[in-house]
Each structure stands twice: as structure tokens, then as C-alpha cells.
Enzyme design. Sequence first.
Site, mmCIF file in Angstrom:
data_model
loop_
_atom_site.group_PDB
_atom_site.id
_atom_site.type_symbol
_atom_site.label_atom_id
_atom_site.label_comp_id
_atom_site.label_asym_id
_atom_site.label_seq_id
_atom_site.Cartn_x
_atom_site.Cartn_y
_atom_site.Cartn_z
ATOM 1 N N SER A 155 2.128 -2.743 0.839
ATOM 2 C CA SER A 155 0.803 -3.317 0.599
ATOM 3 C C SER A 155 0.867 -4.833 0.676
ATOM 4 C CB SER A 155 0.284 -2.908 -0.781
ATOM 5 O OG SER A 155 -0.921 -3.577 -1.102
ATOM 6 N N TYR A 165 0.883 -2.308 -9.579
ATOM 7 C CA TYR A 165 0.817 -1.664 -8.266
ATOM 8 C C TYR A 165 1.667 -2.446 -7.256
ATOM 9 C CZ TYR A 165 -1.163 -0.302 -3.736
ATOM 10 O OH TYR A 165 -1.334 0.107 -2.436
#
Length: 262
Positions: A155, A165
Amino acid sequence: MADFSNNEFRLDGKVAIVTGAGGRGNSIGRAYAVALANAGASVVVADLNGEGAQKVADEIAALGHKAVAVQVDITDTASVEAMAAAAKAAFGGIDILVNNAALMVEIVDKPLMQTDRARFDKGMAVNVWGAINCAQVVAPFMAERGGGSIVNQVSAGAYPAQSYYGVTKIALHGATTTLATELGKQNIRVNAIGPGMTKTDAGLALTPEDSPLVQAISSRTPIQLRDTPDALCGALLLLVSEAGRWMTGQVLNVDGGWVMRG
């Protein structure tokens, strides 16, 4: 000396597994599965949501391509082994693994300083161990066919990591380079894609277009900050096809230049 041909992007005769390909409607996993099928691969649409996986497999079949749906829990080795066995039973083997399944909205609602052990373990189990687990199970199937390609989903939010995350995704980056090192002698390439703020159902729910965060980041992004899931598929096809045969241990950031933000 052979000249390059666009046919090197074709995947005819290849078998691909895409995890996280059946959930959340307009998802990156669905886009990946359809793109691989359109390039000629037979696709195993895998997801914890078996009904969603079947819907995407039916969509691919309606396009005239080959696909089967498999319900899988990527954190459970027996479940992943069943997924791999289903792929071999349906299509004869495995050439491509796309580790797309992950937790995002479930683990971004609290700062790292408020992340307890249970949340930490859950995030790492799905986002990191899940990909490693799938790679461990699938690699021998790839080796049987002379090699293969694994693509992990990291990501733009990992560079730098500014949330739990992001922490899981930078850990997955580390797993990517390690697996590339360990599996290279078996002609198995391992790379990753780092999507930016993609216009998926989940992404738009988390960060609506009018949110202050989106507006702030847009002002520091060279081209448009957001695009649809299909914008990631060119990078995927490069990494899994003969066109990308000399690439391993790499992360392709597909994010409009967001990763360069200051």
C-alpha cells in the site's frame, strides 16, 4: 536476439489464484481476477466470502473465460491447502498467486498507540501471515511447473507507515523481498503492488472524495490522487507475465505519485 512482442503480456495456459477477489463489490481483487482472465489465464477466485467469490467467477465465465470460486481463510493452512488442491483439480496446476486479501477498514479506526494485542495479532495474521501462508502452500505447485509469479498487495500507506494498517503493509514488503530471495532458485518471482487511494467501495467509504484528508493529499500528488481498480491491472500483468520475467523483489507503486509526498 528475440524482439519484444506484446504477446509476452498474454497468460494463455496459465493458472492464477487471486485471494480477496470476491468481496466488497467494486474491489481490486475482482478487477485483478477479471484482468487475468481477459489475458488468457484460468482463474481461481478465492475469498472468505464464498458467495461473493462465486459471483465474480460467474462474471468471468459469462465473458467466455475459465474460473472457479473457492471459499478460503488465508490464515488457516488447511483451508489454503484445500484452495491449492481445488486449483490443481480444476486447471492442472498453479502458475500465479495474487495475495490481495487483507484487512483495511477493520484496523484503521484506531491509532497504533491504541492498538491492543488482539487487534495487532489479527492484522498481522491476515495481512502478513496470510500472504506467507499462501506462498508456502502454493510454491511447490509452481515449482512442479517450472516456476511462477507471486504478487503481494502492499500500500502507498506504508511509505512511510503512519497507521497500524501501514505497519502491516511495510511488514509485507519485507516478506516480499525475503520470499523473492528464498524462491528465486525455483524460478518463482515475488513482487508487490502498492496501490494508492483506489476508488473501491471500501476505499470510498473510508475516505470520501470530499474528506479533508483526500483534499490535502490531492494538493501534493503530481497527477490525480485516485483512480479505479482497473488502473492497477497493467502493473499486475507486467509482474505475472513473461514481459516481467527479469523482475523480482520489487514494489510497483501505482498511486499517481502519492508515494513521493513530502
